[in-house]
Structures are given as structure tokens and as C-alpha cells.
Design a protein around this motif. Structure first.
Motif, PDB file in Angstrom:
ATOM      1  N   ILE A  78      26.249  12.672 -32.061  1.00  0.00           N
ATOM      2  CA  ILE A  78      24.863  12.947 -32.438  1.00  0.00           C
ATOM      3  C   ILE A  78      23.895  12.324 -31.446  1.00  0.00           C
ATOM      4  O   ILE A  78      22.899  12.944 -31.048  1.00  0.00           O
ATOM      5  CB  ILE A  78      24.586  12.463 -33.880  1.00  0.00           C
ATOM      6  N   THR A  79      24.181  11.110 -31.008  1.00  0.00           N
ATOM      7  CA  THR A  79      23.320  10.433 -30.034  1.00  0.00           C
ATOM      8  C   THR A  79      23.249  11.230 -28.737  1.00  0.00           C
ATOM      9  O   THR A  79      22.172  11.398 -28.154  1.00  0.00           O
ATOM     10  CB  THR A  79      23.820   9.002 -29.775  1.00  0.00           C
ATOM     11  N   GLN A  81      23.724  14.440 -28.379  1.00  0.00           N
ATOM     12  CA  GLN A  81      22.968  15.664 -28.629  1.00  0.00           C
ATOM     13  C   GLN A  81      21.468  15.380 -28.716  1.00  0.00           C
ATOM     14  O   GLN A  81      20.654  16.140 -28.190  1.00  0.00           O
ATOM     15  CB  GLN A  81      23.476  16.343 -29.902  1.00  0.00           C
ATOM     16  N   LEU A  82      21.104  14.296 -29.376  1.00  0.00           N
ATOM     17  CA  LEU A  82      19.687  13.947 -29.501  1.00  0.00           C
ATOM     18  C   LEU A  82      19.064  13.628 -28.155  1.00  0.00           C
ATOM     19  O   LEU A  82      17.879  13.884 -27.934  1.00  0.00           O
ATOM     20  CB  LEU A  82      19.502  12.767 -30.460  1.00  0.00           C
ATOM     21  N   SER A  83      19.843  13.082 -27.255  1.00  0.00           N
ATOM     22  CA  SER A  83      19.301  12.732 -25.932  1.00  0.00           C
ATOM     23  C   SER A  83      18.899  13.970 -25.135  1.00  0.00           C
ATOM     24  O   SER A  83      18.130  13.877 -24.177  1.00  0.00           O
ATOM     25  CB  SER A  83      20.309  11.899 -25.142  1.00  0.00           C
ATOM     26  N   CYS A  85      17.250  16.510 -26.530  1.00  0.00           N
ATOM     27  CA  CYS A  85      16.105  17.121 -27.215  1.00  0.00           C
ATOM     28  C   CYS A  85      14.779  16.606 -26.654  1.00  0.00           C
ATOM     29  O   CYS A  85      14.678  15.472 -26.198  1.00  0.00           O
ATOM     30  CB  CYS A  85      16.156  16.804 -28.706  1.00  0.00           C
ATOM     31  N   GLU A  87      10.547  15.892 -27.432  1.00  0.00           N
ATOM     32  CA  GLU A  87       9.847  15.174 -28.498  1.00  0.00           C
ATOM     33  C   GLU A  87       9.618  16.052 -29.734  1.00  0.00           C
ATOM     34  O   GLU A  87       9.822  15.613 -30.861  1.00  0.00           O
ATOM     35  CB  GLU A  87       8.505  14.648 -27.967  1.00  0.00           C
ATOM     36  N   GLN A  89      11.349  18.668 -30.738  1.00  0.00           N
ATOM     37  CA  GLN A  89      12.634  18.904 -31.402  1.00  0.00           C
ATOM     38  C   GLN A  89      13.064  17.663 -32.193  1.00  0.00           C
ATOM     39  O   GLN A  89      13.566  17.776 -33.309  1.00  0.00           O
ATOM     40  CB  GLN A  89      13.708  19.245 -30.370  1.00  0.00           C
ATOM     41  N   LEU A  90      12.833  16.480 -31.627  1.00  0.00           N
ATOM     42  CA  LEU A  90      13.189  15.241 -32.322  1.00  0.00           C
ATOM     43  C   LEU A  90      12.376  15.060 -33.602  1.00  0.00           C
ATOM     44  O   LEU A  90      12.906  14.608 -34.615  1.00  0.00           O
ATOM     45  CB  LEU A  90      12.998  14.038 -31.391  1.00  0.00           C
ATOM     46  N   GLU A  91      11.093  15.425 -33.547  1.00  0.00           N
ATOM     47  CA  GLU A  91      10.260  15.340 -34.754  1.00  0.00           C
ATOM     48  C   GLU A  91      10.789  16.270 -35.839  1.00  0.00           C
ATOM     49  O   GLU A  91      10.862  15.891 -37.015  1.00  0.00           O
ATOM     50  CB  GLU A  91       8.812  15.696 -34.418  1.00  0.00           C
ATOM     51  N   ILE A  93      13.925  17.416 -36.148  1.00  0.00           N
ATOM     52  CA  ILE A  93      15.206  16.873 -36.600  1.00  0.00           C
ATOM     53  C   ILE A  93      14.985  15.715 -37.559  1.00  0.00           C
ATOM     54  O   ILE A  93      15.638  15.617 -38.609  1.00  0.00           O
ATOM     55  CB  ILE A  93      16.075  16.444 -35.394  1.00  0.00           C
ATOM     56  N   ASN A  94      14.048  14.840 -37.232  1.00  0.00           N
ATOM     57  CA  ASN A  94      13.730  13.704 -38.097  1.00  0.00           C
ATOM     58  C   ASN A  94      13.271  14.183 -39.471  1.00  0.00           C
ATOM     59  O   ASN A  94      13.707  13.640 -40.498  1.00  0.00           O
ATOM     60  CB  ASN A  94      12.667  12.819 -37.452  1.00  0.00           C
TER      61      ASN A  94
END
Length: 107
Positions: A78-79, A81-83, A85, A87, A89-91, A93-94
Motif C-alpha cells: 500500500i505504501t 502504491q500511495l507513493s 499518487c 495530492e 488522489q491521496l485526499e 483515498i484518505n
């Protein structure tokens, strides 16, 4: 204090065994009794934060890895994959994760 599922103790034991250390060697190296290490690893005794950091430092693992199991394959995947993304996309996902956690707490 006791850890009912002994997650912390099992992770400490795994880290110790990965370093090919006995309970005796670990205990001697950080100046505690073998019995105390045994209680942590097998009986769910939770060490103080100070002792936990001492154990982790000696075993060269992070406290996060021991407490939260951040060393798991899922967390690593997951880490990674998140790297990848941005900003926005991260918002998103959060928000999704927060909703999953909120919904899960009602079950």
C-alpha cells in the motif's frame, strides 16, 4: 499491563529470532532478566515505552513495526502504491479509508 492477543510479544520474538538471538542473549544485552523477555514474548506482558524502545533499538527495528506491524507485506504494498499518487488522489483515498473505518465501526 497485558496484550490479550500478544501481538507485540510475537513481533518482538520474530525480530529476535530473525537476528538469531536467544532470549538470554537479548536480556543480557539490554540488562533485563530472561524471565521478563519470556513474559513479553509468551504471556502478553507489555513493556514500558522506554523498555520497548530499548528492545527495538537493540533489534534494529522500529517501534512502529512492533506496535503497528508496519513491516507487513500489505503495508509495504500500500505504501508503494500511495507513493505513486498525487495530492488530489491521496485526499480521495484518505476520504474513502475514513468512510470504510467509520462504516466498519457500526458493524
Amino acid at each position: 499491563m497485558k496484550d490479550p492477543n500478544n501481538q507485540i510479544g510475537r513481533r518482538i520474538k520474530a525480530a529476535r529470532k530473525e537476528k538469531n538471538l536467544t532470549q538470554e542473549r537479548l536480556a543480557e544485552s539490554i540488562n533485563i532478566s530472561t524471565n521478563y523477555i519470556s513474559e513479553i514474548e509468551s504471556k502478553g506482558r507489555i513493556p514500558s515505552f522506554s523498555m520497548l524502545t530499548t528492545i527495538c533499538r537493540f533489534l534494529n527495528v522500529s517501534v512502529d513495526d512492533i506496535i503497528f506491524n508496519t513491516d507487513s507485506d500489505y503495508v509495504k504494498k500500500i505504501t508503494r502504491q500511495l507513493s505513486l499518487c498525487n495530492e488530489k488522489q491521496l485526499e480521495l483515498i484518505n476520504s474513502i479509508v475514513e468512510d470504510i473505518i467509520r462504516i466498519g465501526s457500526y458493524e
